[in-house]
Design a protein around this motif. Structure first.
Motif, mmCIF file in Angstrom:
data_model
loop_
_atom_site.group_PDB
_atom_site.id
_atom_site.type_symbol
_atom_site.label_atom_id
_atom_site.label_comp_id
_atom_site.label_asym_id
_atom_site.label_seq_id
_atom_site.Cartn_x
_atom_site.Cartn_y
_atom_site.Cartn_z
ATOM 1 N N PRO A 58 -34.868 2.289 33.772
ATOM 2 C CA PRO A 58 -35.044 3.657 33.281
ATOM 3 C C PRO A 58 -33.746 4.210 32.687
ATOM 4 O O PRO A 58 -32.683 3.625 32.897
ATOM 5 C CB PRO A 58 -35.433 4.426 34.541
ATOM 6 N N ALA A 59 -33.861 5.303 31.986
ATOM 7 C CA ALA A 59 -32.684 5.903 31.360
ATOM 8 C C ALA A 59 -31.720 6.416 32.424
ATOM 9 O O ALA A 59 -32.144 6.897 33.487
ATOM 10 C CB ALA A 59 -33.106 7.045 30.449
ATOM 11 N N PRO A 60 -30.425 6.301 32.198
ATOM 12 C CA PRO A 60 -29.462 6.873 33.150
ATOM 13 C C PRO A 60 -29.698 8.365 33.346
ATOM 14 O O PRO A 60 -29.960 9.089 32.379
ATOM 15 C CB PRO A 60 -28.109 6.606 32.475
ATOM 16 N N ASP A 61 -29.622 8.806 34.591
ATOM 17 C CA ASP A 61 -29.803 10.218 34.922
ATOM 18 C C ASP A 61 -28.452 10.919 34.763
ATOM 19 O O ASP A 61 -27.657 10.979 35.701
ATOM 20 C CB ASP A 61 -30.330 10.352 36.349
ATOM 21 N N ALA A 108 -27.070 -1.803 37.258
ATOM 22 C CA ALA A 108 -26.188 -2.119 36.138
ATOM 23 C C ALA A 108 -26.928 -2.931 35.082
ATOM 24 O O ALA A 108 -26.835 -2.647 33.876
ATOM 25 C CB ALA A 108 -24.969 -2.898 36.639
ATOM 26 N N LEU A 109 -27.688 -3.925 35.508
ATOM 27 C CA LEU A 109 -28.392 -4.797 34.571
ATOM 28 C C LEU A 109 -29.602 -4.120 33.933
ATOM 29 O O LEU A 109 -30.008 -4.491 32.836
ATOM 30 C CB LEU A 109 -28.845 -6.072 35.298
ATOM 31 N N GLY A 110 -30.151 -3.139 34.613
ATOM 32 C CA GLY A 110 -31.335 -2.464 34.108
ATOM 33 C C GLY A 110 -31.019 -1.163 33.400
ATOM 34 O O GLY A 110 -30.829 -1.118 32.183
ATOM 35 N N SER A 111 -30.878 -0.101 34.161
ATOM 36 C CA SER A 111 -30.659 1.223 33.587
ATOM 37 C C SER A 111 -29.414 1.288 32.715
ATOM 38 O O SER A 111 -29.415 1.935 31.660
ATOM 39 C CB SER A 111 -30.551 2.251 34.716
ATOM 40 N N ALA A 132 -10.015 8.377 25.755
ATOM 41 C CA ALA A 132 -10.672 7.102 26.017
ATOM 42 C C ALA A 132 -11.561 6.743 24.839
ATOM 43 O O ALA A 132 -12.276 7.596 24.303
ATOM 44 C CB ALA A 132 -11.500 7.173 27.303
ATOM 45 N N ALA A 133 -11.512 5.477 24.455
ATOM 46 C CA ALA A 133 -12.441 4.928 23.462
ATOM 47 C C ALA A 133 -13.394 4.001 24.201
ATOM 48 O O ALA A 133 -12.958 3.021 24.822
ATOM 49 C CB ALA A 133 -11.695 4.176 22.369
ATOM 50 N N ILE A 134 -14.659 4.321 24.158
ATOM 51 C CA ILE A 134 -15.691 3.605 24.911
ATOM 52 C C ILE A 134 -16.592 2.921 23.894
ATOM 53 O O ILE A 134 -17.367 3.576 23.201
ATOM 54 C CB ILE A 134 -16.475 4.594 25.801
ATOM 55 N N VAL A 135 -16.471 1.598 23.784
ATOM 56 C CA VAL A 135 -17.217 0.834 22.784
ATOM 57 C C VAL A 135 -18.316 0.048 23.487
ATOM 58 O O VAL A 135 -18.039 -0.863 24.274
ATOM 59 C CB VAL A 135 -16.295 -0.130 22.008
ATOM 60 N N ALA A 136 -19.553 0.423 23.210
ATOM 61 C CA ALA A 136 -20.720 -0.255 23.789
ATOM 62 C C ALA A 136 -20.731 -0.153 25.308
ATOM 63 O O ALA A 136 -20.899 -1.142 26.022
ATOM 64 C CB ALA A 136 -20.785 -1.714 23.344
ATOM 65 N N GLY A 137 -20.544 1.061 25.796
ATOM 66 C CA GLY A 137 -20.598 1.314 27.222
ATOM 67 C C GLY A 137 -21.381 2.579 27.506
ATOM 68 O O GLY A 137 -21.706 3.336 26.589
ATOM 69 N N GLY A 138 -21.675 2.817 28.769
ATOM 70 C CA GLY A 138 -22.474 3.973 29.154
ATOM 71 C C GLY A 138 -21.706 4.966 29.996
ATOM 72 O O GLY A 138 -20.474 4.948 30.040
ATOM 73 N N PRO A 139 -22.431 5.834 30.708
ATOM 74 C CA PRO A 139 -21.794 6.937 31.426
ATOM 75 C C PRO A 139 -21.080 6.506 32.698
ATOM 76 O O PRO A 139 -21.418 5.499 33.325
ATOM 77 C CB PRO A 139 -22.974 7.860 31.755
ATOM 78 N N TYR A 140 -20.087 7.293 33.076
ATOM 79 C CA TYR A 140 -19.333 7.071 34.313
ATOM 80 C C TYR A 140 -20.294 7.061 35.501
ATOM 81 O O TYR A 140 -21.170 7.921 35.633
ATOM 82 C CB TYR A 140 -18.297 8.180 34.500
ATOM 83 N N GLY A 141 -20.088 6.081 36.390
ATOM 84 C CA GLY A 141 -20.873 6.023 37.624
ATOM 85 C C GLY A 141 -22.273 5.501 37.452
ATOM 86 O O GLY A 141 -23.072 5.547 38.401
ATOM 87 N N CYS A 142 -22.608 4.964 36.287
ATOM 88 C CA CYS A 142 -23.986 4.611 35.961
ATOM 89 C C CYS A 142 -24.611 3.664 36.971
ATOM 90 O O CYS A 142 -25.751 3.848 37.401
ATOM 91 C CB CYS A 142 -24.034 3.987 34.564
ATOM 92 N N GLN A 178 -18.596 -14.091 34.699
ATOM 93 C CA GLN A 178 -18.262 -13.830 33.303
ATOM 94 C C GLN A 178 -16.978 -13.026 33.140
ATOM 95 O O GLN A 178 -16.672 -12.555 32.045
ATOM 96 C CB GLN A 178 -19.436 -13.126 32.608
ATOM 97 N N ALA A 179 -16.227 -12.894 34.218
ATOM 98 C CA ALA A 179 -14.928 -12.201 34.175
ATOM 99 C C ALA A 179 -15.049 -10.780 33.641
ATOM 100 O O ALA A 179 -14.256 -10.343 32.806
ATOM 101 C CB ALA A 179 -13.914 -13.001 33.363
ATOM 102 N N CYS A 180 -16.049 -10.059 34.121
ATOM 103 C CA CYS A 180 -16.229 -8.655 33.740
ATOM 104 C C CYS A 180 -15.269 -7.769 34.534
ATOM 105 O O CYS A 180 -14.829 -8.124 35.626
ATOM 106 C CB CYS A 180 -17.658 -8.201 34.028
ATOM 107 N N TRP A 181 -14.975 -6.613 33.981
ATOM 108 C CA TRP A 181 -14.324 -5.572 34.775
ATOM 109 C C TRP A 181 -15.338 -5.023 35.771
ATOM 110 O O TRP A 181 -16.564 -5.078 35.539
ATOM 111 C CB TRP A 181 -13.801 -4.454 33.871
ATOM 112 N N ASP A 182 -14.854 -4.494 36.874
ATOM 113 C CA ASP A 182 -15.770 -4.038 37.920
ATOM 114 C C ASP A 182 -16.308 -2.646 37.609
ATOM 115 O O ASP A 182 -15.614 -1.642 37.776
ATOM 116 C CB ASP A 182 -15.085 -4.028 39.286
ATOM 117 N N TRP A 183 -17.575 -2.618 37.201
ATOM 118 C CA TRP A 183 -18.240 -1.327 36.981
ATOM 119 C C TRP A 183 -19.544 -1.248 37.772
ATOM 120 O O TRP A 183 -20.331 -0.337 37.563
ATOM 121 C CB TRP A 183 -18.478 -1.083 35.494
ATOM 122 N N TRP A 184 -19.722 -2.177 38.749
ATOM 123 C CA TRP A 184 -20.887 -2.086 39.614
ATOM 124 C C TRP A 184 -20.562 -2.306 41.084
ATOM 125 O O TRP A 184 -21.414 -2.125 41.938
ATOM 126 C CB TRP A 184 -21.974 -3.067 39.183
ATOM 127 N N GLY A 185 -19.316 -2.689 41.430
ATOM 128 C CA GLY A 185 -18.922 -2.707 42.821
ATOM 129 C C GLY A 185 -18.564 -4.038 43.427
ATOM 130 O O GLY A 185 -18.463 -4.131 44.659
#
Length: 341
Positions: free
Chosen positions: A89-92, A80-83, A62-72, A304-311
């Motif tokens: 706060p920083a992702p745990d 999603a908008l904050g951490s 996987a190439a992850i460009v400007a993204g964070g950890p799985y399940g964030c 904004q036609a995002c992929w679903d990474w927050w539910g």
């Protein structure tokens, strides 16, 4: 009578044009199951991480460009908008790794042991003001923590590339004045060929790309792949790029390339699928490129036609029950991946 015949001719011609323009099914390729990967920018990066972790038996890098950890995001838009974007706060990371292990143990995602030979490339710019560099660094730590906590995963390769000066975009080889900006179509002319770096990181062998792609970029019907007929909140059409080798029936790899928010075809036309740089490298590596397309909506809220990474597509969005992840796997299988995988 002549007027009637003329009208019929016009209607027939119109019908033929629309029939010819209609997107087709995905072609069946001579797909090499060991050379299937996923890459994405921004929301596409989070989705790429979800695909890699949920289906490590299918995606081998996987190439992850400007993204964070799985399940964030944990199913929460506010998180999603904050951490997961601002890093406050920083992702745990430890908690996210523990959740991934639990999901793997109960079968909600694939066996994490299958990550043992995966390649993970995490690219992010120092000047990214939308997804904080610290969030992208947490994405790297997620995979490193998984690897370091399991002796069986010592072969997992994690490469973080975060010292380049670019904003929230996908860098391309040409130079221009938008490298430090985050503006449509989100392809920063930075003099750095991110597509080439991604191919090298995920497929390993060195190769030289031609100046222009020589294969075919085709549209396909995404609705045909709705899992169980369920709406995956995607556009009706997607794109697939087929290099000459794939068209000739030779063994072919696959990269699923996921656009970011506001980077879908409805928003930027064919800029991402033609100009991101993937296609000419696909020729060099004999790798087809699948370009799925999302769609904007207000119910559920995804303007904004995002992929679903927050539910927004359901509580199980980042597991094997997630409708968009199921769609991606069905698309890969339609291209030739054996159904047993």
């Amino acid at each position: 009578m002549r007027k009637t015949l003329g009208l019929l001719a016009v209607l027939l011609a119109s019908t033929l044009v629309h029939a010819g323009d209609a997107p087709a099914r995905l072609p069946k390729l001579n797909l090499d199951p060991a050379r299937v990967t996923v890459a994405g920018l921004s929301s596409g990066a989070y989705m790429a991480a979800q695909a890699q972790v949920a289906y490590p038996d299918i995606f081998h890098g996987a190439a992850i460009v400007a993204g964070g950890p799985y399940g964030c995001a944990g199913g929460q838009l506010a998180t999603a908008l904050g951490s997961c974007m601002k890093g406050a706060p920083a992702p745990d990371v430890d908690a996210l790794v523990a959740r991934a292990r639990k999901l793997s143990a109960d079968g909600s995602i694939g066996p994490l042991a299958d990550l043992a030979h995966a390649r993970i490339y995490l690219l992010h710019g120092k000047d990214d003001a939308l997804v904080a560099p610290s969030v992208a660094e947490a994405g790297a730590r997620f995979f490193e923590t998984l690897r370091d906590g399991e002796p069986a995963l010592k072969g997992l390769q994690v490469h973080e590339d975060g010292q380049r000066a670019f904003a929230h975009n996908l860098p391309v080889a040409e130079k221009g004045d938008d490298c430090g900006k985050s503006v449509a179509p989100f392809l920063g002319h930075c003099g750095f060929d991110a597509a080439g770096a991604i191919f090298h990181e995920l497929f390993g062998k060195p190769a030289h790309a031609a100046a222009a792609p020589r294969g075919e970029l085709r549209r396909f019907d995404q609705d045909m792949l709705r899992p169980g007929g369920k709406d995956a909140f995607l556009a009706s059409e997607g794109y697939v790029y087929l290099p000459p080798a794939c068209l000739a029936g030779k063994p072919c790899g696959l990269m699923v390339a996921l656009h970011g928010c506001k980077q879908n075809a409805d928003a930027v036309g064919e800029a991402f699928v033609r100009d991101a740089g993937f296609n000419r490298w696909a020729d060099a590596y004999d790798v087809a490129v699948l370009y799925p397309q999302t769609r904007a909506s207000f119910a559920p809220l995804n303007p904004q036609a995002c992929w679903d990474w927050w539910g927004y597509s359901g509580a199980d969005y980042d597991t094997r029950q997630g409708v968009q992840l199921r769609w991606l796997v069905d698309a890969v299988r339609a291209l030739g991946l054996p159904a047993s995988r």
